[in-house]
Design a protein around this motif. Structure first.
Motif, PDB file in Angstrom:
ATOM      1  N   LYS A  65       0.832  -1.198   0.000  1.00  0.00           N
ATOM      2  CA  LYS A  65       0.000   0.000   0.000  1.00  0.00           C
ATOM      3  C   LYS A  65       0.865   1.246   0.000  1.00  0.00           C
ATOM      4  O   LYS A  65       0.471   2.288  -0.514  1.00  0.00           O
ATOM      5  CB  LYS A  65      -0.893  -0.023   1.238  1.00  0.00           C
TER       6      LYS A  65
ATOM      7  N   TYR B 280       2.360 -11.680   3.291  1.00  0.00           N
ATOM      8  CA  TYR B 280       1.774 -11.544   1.954  1.00  0.00           C
ATOM      9  C   TYR B 280       1.777 -10.110   1.458  1.00  0.00           C
ATOM     10  O   TYR B 280       1.605  -9.873   0.287  1.00  0.00           O
ATOM     11  CB  TYR B 280       0.343 -12.075   1.950  1.00  0.00           C
TER      12      TYR B 280
ATOM     13  N   ILE C  74      -5.950   3.672   6.976  1.00  0.00           N
ATOM     14  CA  ILE C  74      -4.844   2.958   7.610  1.00  0.00           C
ATOM     15  C   ILE C  74      -4.447   1.773   6.750  1.00  0.00           C
ATOM     16  O   ILE C  74      -5.060   1.505   5.727  1.00  0.00           O
ATOM     17  CB  ILE C  74      -5.231   2.481   9.025  1.00  0.00           C
ATOM     18  N   GLY C  75      -3.441   1.049   7.152  1.00  0.00           N
ATOM     19  CA  GLY C  75      -3.022  -0.152   6.442  1.00  0.00           C
ATOM     20  C   GLY C  75      -1.686   0.003   5.756  1.00  0.00           C
ATOM     21  O   GLY C  75      -1.270  -0.876   5.022  1.00  0.00           O
TER      22      GLY C  75
ATOM     23  N   HIS D  53       0.688  -2.724   7.272  1.00  0.00           N
ATOM     24  CA  HIS D  53       0.064  -4.009   7.570  1.00  0.00           C
ATOM     25  C   HIS D  53       0.984  -5.110   7.110  1.00  0.00           C
ATOM     26  O   HIS D  53       1.179  -5.299   5.908  1.00  0.00           O
ATOM     27  CB  HIS D  53      -1.281  -4.098   6.857  1.00  0.00           C
TER      28      HIS D  53
ATOM     29  N   LYS E 278      -1.283 -13.802  10.340  1.00  0.00           N
ATOM     30  CA  LYS E 278      -1.107 -14.954   9.465  1.00  0.00           C
ATOM     31  C   LYS E 278       0.227 -15.625   9.724  1.00  0.00           C
ATOM     32  O   LYS E 278       0.348 -16.845   9.687  1.00  0.00           O
ATOM     33  CB  LYS E 278      -1.172 -14.493   8.005  1.00  0.00           C
TER      34      LYS E 278
ATOM     35  N   PHE F  65      -5.637   0.900  18.202  1.00  0.00           N
ATOM     36  CA  PHE F  65      -6.697   0.643  17.220  1.00  0.00           C
ATOM     37  C   PHE F  65      -7.984   1.312  17.658  1.00  0.00           C
ATOM     38  O   PHE F  65      -8.658   1.982  16.879  1.00  0.00           O
ATOM     39  CB  PHE F  65      -6.883  -0.865  17.093  1.00  0.00           C
TER      40      PHE F  65
ATOM     41  N   TRP G 104     -14.812  -0.510  13.002  1.00  0.00           N
ATOM     42  CA  TRP G 104     -13.562  -0.938  12.370  1.00  0.00           C
ATOM     43  C   TRP G 104     -13.253  -2.404  12.601  1.00  0.00           C
ATOM     44  O   TRP G 104     -12.615  -3.036  11.772  1.00  0.00           O
ATOM     45  CB  TRP G 104     -12.408  -0.085  12.908  1.00  0.00           C
ATOM     46  N   PHE G 105     -13.695  -2.972  13.737  1.00  0.00           N
ATOM     47  CA  PHE G 105     -13.442  -4.391  13.964  1.00  0.00           C
ATOM     48  C   PHE G 105     -14.124  -5.225  12.889  1.00  0.00           C
ATOM     49  O   PHE G 105     -13.564  -6.191  12.376  1.00  0.00           O
ATOM     50  CB  PHE G 105     -13.968  -4.816  15.334  1.00  0.00           C
TER      51      PHE G 105
ATOM     52  N   GLU H 285     -12.362  -4.964   9.574  1.00  0.00           N
ATOM     53  CA  GLU H 285     -11.133  -5.757   9.507  1.00  0.00           C
ATOM     54  C   GLU H 285     -11.442  -7.236   9.322  1.00  0.00           C
ATOM     55  O   GLU H 285     -10.771  -7.930   8.559  1.00  0.00           O
ATOM     56  CB  GLU H 285     -10.329  -5.553  10.796  1.00  0.00           C
TER      57      GLU H 285
ATOM     58  N   LEU I 192     -10.028  -9.407   6.118  1.00  0.00           N
ATOM     59  CA  LEU I 192      -9.082 -10.515   6.195  1.00  0.00           C
ATOM     60  C   LEU I 192      -9.729 -11.877   6.046  1.00  0.00           C
ATOM     61  O   LEU I 192      -9.054 -12.835   5.728  1.00  0.00           O
ATOM     62  CB  LEU I 192      -8.314 -10.459   7.519  1.00  0.00           C
ATOM     63  N   LEU I 193     -11.050 -11.988   6.286  1.00  0.00           N
ATOM     64  CA  LEU I 193     -11.672 -13.313   6.226  1.00  0.00           C
ATOM     65  C   LEU I 193     -12.836 -13.411   5.279  1.00  0.00           C
ATOM     66  O   LEU I 193     -13.278 -14.493   4.963  1.00  0.00           O
ATOM     67  CB  LEU I 193     -12.171 -13.719   7.624  1.00  0.00           C
TER      68      LEU I 193
ATOM     69  N   LEU J 133     -10.056  -2.442   4.904  1.00  0.00           N
ATOM     70  CA  LEU J 133      -9.467  -1.497   5.837  1.00  0.00           C
ATOM     71  C   LEU J 133      -7.950  -1.517   5.785  1.00  0.00           C
ATOM     72  O   LEU J 133      -7.307  -0.499   5.708  1.00  0.00           O
ATOM     73  CB  LEU J 133      -9.943  -1.844   7.253  1.00  0.00           C
ATOM     74  N   LEU J 134      -7.352  -2.700   5.828  1.00  0.00           N
ATOM     75  CA  LEU J 134      -5.913  -2.795   5.980  1.00  0.00           C
ATOM     76  C   LEU J 134      -5.181  -3.076   4.685  1.00  0.00           C
ATOM     77  O   LEU J 134      -4.054  -2.680   4.499  1.00  0.00           O
ATOM     78  CB  LEU J 134      -5.564  -3.902   6.976  1.00  0.00           C
ATOM     79  N   LEU J 135      -5.817  -3.802   3.762  1.00  0.00           N
ATOM     80  CA  LEU J 135      -5.141  -4.139   2.518  1.00  0.00           C
ATOM     81  C   LEU J 135      -5.501  -3.114   1.450  1.00  0.00           C
ATOM     82  O   LEU J 135      -6.494  -2.410   1.590  1.00  0.00           O
ATOM     83  CB  LEU J 135      -5.589  -5.529   2.066  1.00  0.00           C
ATOM     84  N   PRO J 136      -4.698  -3.009   0.368  1.00  0.00           N
ATOM     85  CA  PRO J 136      -5.070  -2.076  -0.705  1.00  0.00           C
ATOM     86  C   PRO J 136      -6.425  -2.440  -1.298  1.00  0.00           C
ATOM     87  O   PRO J 136      -6.850  -3.575  -1.259  1.00  0.00           O
ATOM     88  CB  PRO J 136      -3.958  -2.268  -1.746  1.00  0.00           C
TER      89      PRO J 136
ATOM     90  N   TRP K  96      -6.953  -5.528  -3.694  1.00  0.00           N
ATOM     91  CA  TRP K  96      -6.380  -6.819  -3.333  1.00  0.00           C
ATOM     92  C   TRP K  96      -7.403  -7.898  -3.598  1.00  0.00           C
ATOM     93  O   TRP K  96      -8.585  -7.716  -3.352  1.00  0.00           O
ATOM     94  CB  TRP K  96      -5.998  -6.806  -1.860  1.00  0.00           C
TER      95      TRP K  96
ATOM     96  N   PRO L 147      -6.801 -13.097   3.097  1.00  0.00           N
ATOM     97  CA  PRO L 147      -5.573 -13.770   3.527  1.00  0.00           C
ATOM     98  C   PRO L 147      -5.693 -14.718   4.701  1.00  0.00           C
ATOM     99  O   PRO L 147      -4.978 -15.693   4.765  1.00  0.00           O
ATOM    100  CB  PRO L 147      -4.651 -12.605   3.903  1.00  0.00           C
ATOM    101  N   LEU L 148      -6.582 -14.454   5.693  1.00  0.00           N
ATOM    102  CA  LEU L 148      -6.543 -15.302   6.874  1.00  0.00           C
ATOM    103  C   LEU L 148      -7.249 -16.633   6.691  1.00  0.00           C
ATOM    104  O   LEU L 148      -7.262 -17.445   7.604  1.00  0.00           O
ATOM    105  CB  LEU L 148      -7.150 -14.582   8.086  1.00  0.00           C
TER     106      LEU L 148
ATOM    107  N   PHE M 130      -0.720 -17.460  -1.503  1.00  0.00           N
ATOM    108  CA  PHE M 130      -0.024 -16.171  -1.574  1.00  0.00           C
ATOM    109  C   PHE M 130       0.190 -15.785  -3.033  1.00  0.00           C
ATOM    110  O   PHE M 130       0.640 -16.602  -3.829  1.00  0.00           O
ATOM    111  CB  PHE M 130       1.341 -16.267  -0.894  1.00  0.00           C
TER     112      PHE M 130
ATOM    113  N   TYR N 173       2.442  -8.557  -7.384  1.00  0.00           N
ATOM    114  CA  TYR N 173       1.379  -7.576  -7.210  1.00  0.00           C
ATOM    115  C   TYR N 173       1.731  -6.380  -8.071  1.00  0.00           C
ATOM    116  O   TYR N 173       2.734  -5.724  -7.835  1.00  0.00           O
ATOM    117  CB  TYR N 173       1.288  -7.172  -5.738  1.00  0.00           C
TER     118      TYR N 173
END
Lengths: 166, 385, 163
Positions: free
Chosen positions: A84, A119, B53-54, B57, B62, B351, C108-109, C112, C116-117, C130-133, C136, C140-141, C147, C151
């Motif tokens: 990012k 990743y 944010i991120g 990360h 994981k 957070f 936000w929880f 997230e 991720l899931l 929220l966290l990844l571009p 994407w 991932p989780l 993988f 990218y």
């Protein structure tokens, strides 16, 4: 001291006259005022801050931190680069004016470091930018960062960039 | 229109203004790390803030499923790199609770001494960075000078200045070196009796600082509980809750210390000055704990329980919370009897602190937003993990 | 109060909503519910004056290989206790109602967990990554995540031989 910088001194004839090559004089001035961009991404940025802090002082080498890429010569990539953040990092590098140098500080910037299993981490900042000095450590000590800066200074002093290239 | 809010009622009523969108990008001259805020402003007043944010990360959750339990310890350093020992301790306590491992006495005392020293060092950068953001460069350098002495001490103890990796599952990795006790005593005497007074005279009671921090970013008690703030942010709003006392772990129940709570020293309870003052007061309390621990630590003893080579944790789930300088660090660990966790969730204090910025920054100026972010003491790797 | 008294009290308040309330080791209480009852259970736990679990500590999603589950940790300042609420979801279409109307701080929880899931929270105001571009692909989780090799042209293969 004057011999080290290839400066010829005609003190017997005229105390105010020094002869040297223009490249040498310019490189001497450039090497002793390398201004670096404050780019603290992760843990190595704290060691970068403490190197500029009171004990291991980078200011005595003529280096200050600048907040904007337009005014800096050196980009110290301190910390992990994620996908990012990667386009922003490339944009910051492109905004710096030539001649510019890059230090990859710490394991994460050299090769991905501890996070090779991850990743979303770029495995080494040299996949995005051209790097001049690789500095290992996790995080490297302030003395190590000072040595990396001195290597950049030595690199600058050897440059000849006033000659026309064919 | 009240006097002092920056608007002259005669002029701006006649102009039609338009909102603009500004980007406070991931690279900015502040030490809190790579955070991005998208501001919608009407002139200098903020209408809405959206945090993005991120940027840091790294996928720690994981990675936890791929490496064995003991190998994950260096990764916990990087959750909050300014307070690595506290994060190490939190992870070790979680795994030990689920696996039923006893930790020797001497190791417990060493863990507490290391954790409290790290808490103080993290607060130096915490309030130092706040002052640097507001424009005061000198107090930051004073705080860095004290942190350099801490770096020397901790390097004698475990070999690293920043990412310590000192705590192991079942104990600690290195024994106390000779001369460490006397040097630490001298250091905390200097901090408690000389440095805090000097720093308060220099910065804390400065009228410019008070005017910039009082009544800015007021978080009421109900809002703090609803958005799950923890640590000095919660205590600054008047709630007296500290995980070391109220949900005690390790050997914290043997020590005698107070919990500083915000009382609205110069403004309303729960403003930025209260959160700043709670961190200053915590340094004195940490010095008290270290002094008592150094007097009680046994001279001889084991520092680590032996674990089997292929260490497996029995099946089960546990949620253990420990007190880190930036809030409460919770590890939710689900184990299926294997060598690595089946799921590890890391819940950090920063957070939750980021989620409340959107709420309390309506109608403040851009410079006040910087003071709010600094007083909440957020740090990027805790948010992104 | 003792854990058994608290379990009895929660049982009478929740009535038939909860599938099972057990006492886990380490003096903790686990409430397993059906995923459709999540909003009513959360409202009861938060607003009841004797329980007052008004602080939502944590929310996470888990990938057991045959199904997903979502776990909430709540805390009550008046009782000084924490409890865990768990709901199972199926593998093909994991979705559950968002409890943003009950606890504002869970925004936000849930984002997230979605990021991720891949668990959908219906009724959430802004369910985005929220966290990844933003572009994407994949979650991932999850246990079956592969993988990506690269990218946007940047090589993503590991440069070390850690096994």
């Amino acid at each position: 001291m004057l011999e080290r910088f290839n400066v010829v001194n005609r003190l017997e004839e005229d105390p105010a006259l020094l002869l040297t090559r223009l490249d040498t004089a310019l490189n001497l001035a450039r090497a002793n005022s390398v201004w670096y961009l404050l780019l603290g991404l992760a843990c190595c940025s704290i060691e970068l801050m403490q190197t500029g802090g009171p004990r291991a002082d980078l200011d005595r080498f003529g280096s200050l931190f600048r907040a904007t890429p337009r005014q800096s010569d050196l980009l110290i990539v301190a910390g992990t680069v994620t996908y990012k953040m990667a386009p922003r990092l490339r944009r910051l590098y492109d905004q710096m004016a030539d001649p510019k140098y890059v230090i990859a500080m710490g394991s994460c910037a050299n090769c991905g470091g501890l996070f090779n299993l991850s990743y979303s981490v770029v495995k080494g900042v040299d996949l995005i930018l051209p790097v001049d000095v690789y500095l290992p450590g996790c995080p490297p000590r302030p003395e190590a960062l000072t040595e990396a800066l001195i290597k950049i200074q030595e690199k600058i002093k050897k440059e000849k960039y006033l000659l026309k290239k064919d | 229109m009240m006097p002092g809010d920056g608007r002259d009622p005669g002029i701006t009523d006649k102009f039609a203004t338009q909102e603009m969108v500004l980007n406070m990008g991931p690279h900015h001259p502040s030490t809190h790390g790579v955070l991005r805020f998208i501001l919608q402003t009407d002139g200098e007043m903020i209408v809405h803030v959206t945090p993005d944010i991120g940027f840091l990360h790294r996928g720690l959750e994981k990675i936890a499923e791929l490496v064995p339990y003991q190998s994950f310890m260096p990764f916990t350093d990087r959750i909050d790199y300014l307070a690595s020992l506290n994060c190490n301790l939190g992870y070790a306590v979680t795994v030990e609770k689920l696996a039923g491992i006893e930790v020797p006495e001497k190791a417990e005392y060493l863990r507490v001494i290391g954790a409290e020293l790290t808490r103080m060092a993290s607060h130096f950068i915490g309030f130092g960075a706040l002052l640097l953001d507001l424009g005061a460069v000198t107090p930051f350098v004073h705080a860095l000078r004290e942190r350099e002495r801490y770096n020397d001490l901790i390097e004698k103890l475990c070999g690293a200045r920043l990412t310590h990796n000192y705590v192991r599952i079942g104990g600690v990795s290195h024994d106390i070196p000779s001369g460490f006790k006397e040097e630490t005593m001298r250091y905390i005497d200097h901090l408690e009796y000389e440095f805090i007074k000097e720093f308060n005279d220099l910065a804390s009671f400065n009228s410019i600082l008070i005017n910039r921090l009082k009544n800015v970013g007021v978080i009421s008690r109900e809002q703090a509980v609803e958005y799950t703030l923890t640590g000095p942010n919660l205590r600054g709003s008047g709630v007296s809750y500290d995980t070391r006392k109220d949900d005690t772990y390790s050997i914290y129940d043997r020590f005698d210390f107070d919990i500083p709570v915000g009382k609205g020293m110069f403004g309303t309870v729960g403003d930025s000055y209260d959160r700043y003052w709670a961190r200053i007061e915590e340094i004195t309390q940490s010095c008290r704990i270290i002094r008592q621990a150094l007097n009680q630590i046994p001279d001889k003893g084991e520092i680590r329980t032996k674990l089997p080579k292929a260490f497996k944790v029995p099946e089960g789930e546990a949620y253990v919370r420990t007190e880190c300088p930036r809030g409460q660090l919770g590890f939710y660990l689900i184990s299926d009897g294997g060598k690595s966790p089946a799921r590890l969730k890391i819940k950090t204090g920063s957070f939750s602190a980021m989620t409340i910025i959107e709420l309390i920054s309506h109608g403040v100026m851009v410079a006040d937003l910087v003071a709010i972010i600094g007083s909440l003491d957020v740090i990027a790797p805790e948010i992104d993990r | 109060m003792k854990t058994s008294e608290l379990i009895a009290k929660i049982k009478e308040k929740l009535d038939k909503d909860a599938l099972e309330i057990t006492e886990t080791p380490f003096d903790d209480i686990l409430i397993e519910i059906n995923k459709d009852e999540i909003i009513s259970v959360m409202e009861t736990l938060k607003n009841d004056p004797e329980l007052k679990f008004d602080s939502l500590l944590n929310q996470l999603g888990v990938d057991h290989k045959e199904r997903f589950s979502v776990i909430y940790n709540l805390f009550s300042f008046s009782l000084d206790r924490k409890i865990t609420v768990k709901a199972y979801l199926d593998r093909e279409n994991p979705e559950i109602s968002s409890i943003e109307s009950v606890f504002r701080g869970i925004n936000w929880f849930e984002r997230e967990t979605f990021d991720l899931l891949g668990i959908m929270f219906t009724g959430h105001s802004n369910l985005q990554r929220l966290l990844l571009p933003a572009d994407w692909e994949g979650y991932p989780l999850r246990k079956d995540y592969a993988f990506p090799d690269q990218y946007h042209g940047i090589d993503n293969r590991a440069r070390s031989n850690f096994k």
